[in-house]
Design a protein around this motif. Structure first.
Motif, PDB file in Angstrom:
ATOM      1  N   PRO A 186       0.712  -1.090  -0.114  1.00  0.00           N
ATOM      2  CA  PRO A 186       0.102  -0.063  -0.018  1.00  0.00           C
ATOM      3  C   PRO A 186       0.969   1.343   0.022  1.00  0.00           C
ATOM      4  N   ASP A 187       0.333   2.280  -0.637  1.00  0.00           N
ATOM      5  CA  ASP A 187       1.045   3.570  -0.839  1.00  0.00           C
ATOM      6  C   ASP A 187       0.005   4.774  -0.776  1.00  0.00           C
ATOM      7  N   TRP A 193       6.166   6.614  -3.547  1.00  0.00           N
ATOM      8  CA  TRP A 193       6.932   5.855  -4.542  1.00  0.00           C
ATOM      9  C   TRP A 193       6.209   6.041  -5.875  1.00  0.00           C
ATOM     10  N   ARG A 194       7.087   5.835  -6.989  1.00  0.00           N
ATOM     11  CA  ARG A 194       6.266   5.724  -8.133  1.00  0.00           C
ATOM     12  C   ARG A 194       5.341   4.723  -8.346  1.00  0.00           C
ATOM     13  N   ALA A 248      12.487   5.801  -8.440  1.00  0.00           N
ATOM     14  CA  ALA A 248      11.850   5.967  -7.390  1.00  0.00           C
ATOM     15  C   ALA A 248      10.775   4.968  -7.169  1.00  0.00           C
ATOM     16  N   TYR A 249      10.837   3.738  -7.471  1.00  0.00           N
ATOM     17  CA  TYR A 249       9.962   2.754  -7.304  1.00  0.00           C
ATOM     18  C   TYR A 249      10.037   2.120  -6.104  1.00  0.00           C
ATOM     19  N   ARG A 264      16.882   7.214   0.164  1.00  0.00           N
ATOM     20  CA  ARG A 264      16.231   8.811   0.067  1.00  0.00           C
ATOM     21  C   ARG A 264      14.819   8.323  -0.188  1.00  0.00           C
ATOM     22  N   LEU A 265      14.673   7.243  -0.448  1.00  0.00           N
ATOM     23  CA  LEU A 265      13.178   6.814  -0.880  1.00  0.00           C
ATOM     24  C   LEU A 265      12.199   6.560   0.402  1.00  0.00           C
ATOM     25  N   ALA A 266      13.230   6.642   1.781  1.00  0.00           N
ATOM     26  CA  ALA A 266      12.656   5.955   3.016  1.00  0.00           C
ATOM     27  C   ALA A 266      11.506   6.780   3.334  1.00  0.00           C
TER      28      ALA A 266
END
Length: 402
Positions: free
Chosen positions: A39-40, A45-46, A88-89, A130-132
């Motif tokens: 879930p996002d 993320w992309r 940025a996946y 950086r995507l955390a």
């Protein structure tokens, strides 16, 4: 048993490849499922698309052949992960593939290669932090740092264990070859012992038989008593030779471990005791019966150790046999003397000059056989023509003080 061992060896050879293949496809399926279902709601993320799944496949599928080309697999995996993070996946699904590729390099390449590769792996994983999600950035940095360090340490330890195993296998193979060489040498030494025993013992009796047979034939009609005596000597010598041959055959049939050899490699007599200087007079009588007068002078005040006693006896026996064969009209003299820490035994004759024993008999016989026996006890044997005529065999042996 051989079939089972061969089949198990084949299984062991293909098992790592099967495990890697299962891991690659299993990890791809799990990662794709997580990418699709994670879930996002905050759109960190992309959104996954076909390129995301292709990049995940590029991360995990090459791991099926990771052992064959560790550096190439790490390079392709790191490139795919780098692109995946840059787009940025959802990033955690790609971490395990790069970590395994880094472990493989550390497990199969020296530190000069694996350390730079680990640093590169850490930088790629650091790029993904950086995507955390907000609030766990530092935890993510610590996690990827620990991942890079742990994969390198475990891979390096595995490599050192594998190298140690290869060195151990090489040492085992070397020891096996050395054992085979020792076995070959032992067999060769045993053949030399048997050949020496045949020459020293059987040749003596055959020489007596040959001389006595010629004498019996010569006086058969003119001197029946002498002929009868010669036939008796032939009979006794043939009987002794037969006993020696039976003992030799016993060694060959049952193995030397069941037979009492002494250090000189000499067989004992039928009663279990080896021949020695106590039987020197008996030996001289046999040579006298063959027509060569033998005088024994001097003596030893103390008995010799059993093996040394037998060695001296065999050397004297061989020297007298040579007198029988090459100077049958001569008179032989055996002189024994003992000095401080050594004994000396000389066998001389007053017959015509003759070539050196080893030149006549060839390697492994005659003087060479005497020297082999004497060398075992640190002694020396010299032989050659005497200035006053005849031939001499001179044996000097070190002997411990009584």
């Amino acid at each position: 048993m051989a079939f089972r061992g061969g089949r198990w060896g084949t299984v062991r050879a293909v098992l790592p490849q099967v495990a890697d293949t299962v891991y690659a496809f299993g990890s791809l399926a799990i990662s794709a499922s997580m990418l699709h279902n994670w879930p996002d709601p905050h759109h960190y993320w992309r959104t996954p698309d076909a390129l995301a799944y292709a990049l995940i496949a590029a991360v995990y599928l090459p791991l099926a052949v990771r052992r064959r080309a560790p550096l190439l697999i790490l390079a392709t995996t790191a490139a795919a992960v780098l692109v995946y993070f840059t787009l940025a996946y959802y990033h955690p699904v790609a971490v395990c593939g790069l970590a395994l590729a880094n472990y493989t390099v550390a497990a199969h390449r020296p530190r000069t290669v694996s350390v730079p590769c680990t640093v590169t792996t850490w930088l790629v994983l650091l790029w993904g932090t950086r995507l955390a999600e907000p609030g766990i950035g530092m935890l993510s940095v610590a996690f990827v740092t620990a991942t890079a360090a742990v994969t390198w340490v475990t891979g390096d330890v595995s490599r050192r264990f594998a190298e140690r195993g290869r060195r151990l296998a090489a040492l085992t193979e070397q020891l096996r070859r050395e054992q085979e060489e020792r076995t070959r040498r032992a067999v060769s030494d045993e053949c030399m012992r048997i050949a020496r025993e045949l020459h020293d013992v059987i040749a003596h009796h055959v020489s007596v038989i040959s001389i006595q047979a010629g004498l019996a034939d010569y006086v058969f009609t003119t001197d029946p008593a002498t002929a009868h005596q010669a036939v008796g000597v032939i009979s006794g010598s043939a009987r002794d030779a037969g006993e020696e041959m039976r003992r030799m055959l016993a060694v060959l049939r049952h193995g030397v471990q069941h037979t009492a050899y002494d250090r000189t490699g000499t067989l004992p007599d039928a009663d279990g005791t080896p021949p020695g200087l106590a039987r020197l007079e008996e030996l001289a009588d046999r040579v006298r019966a063959a027509g060569v007068p033998v005088r024994i002078t001097g003596g030893l005040a103390e008995p010799l150790p059993a093996g040394l006693d037998m060695c001296v006896y065999r050397v004297v026996q061989e020297a007298l046999t040579n007198v029988l064969k090459h100077a049958p009209t001569a008179t032989a003299t055996v002189s024994l003397s003992r000095g401080r820490g050594s004994i000396r035994v000389r066998v001389t004759d007053d017959g015509p000059a003759r070539p050196r024993t080893e030149e006549r008999d060839g390697p492994g016989h005659g003087l060479l056989g005497m020297r082999e026996r004497a060398t075992i006890y640190g002694g020396t044997v010299t032989a050659g023509a005497r200035s006053q005529g005849g031939f001499e065999v001179d044996l000097v042996m070190p002997v411990p003080e009584p």
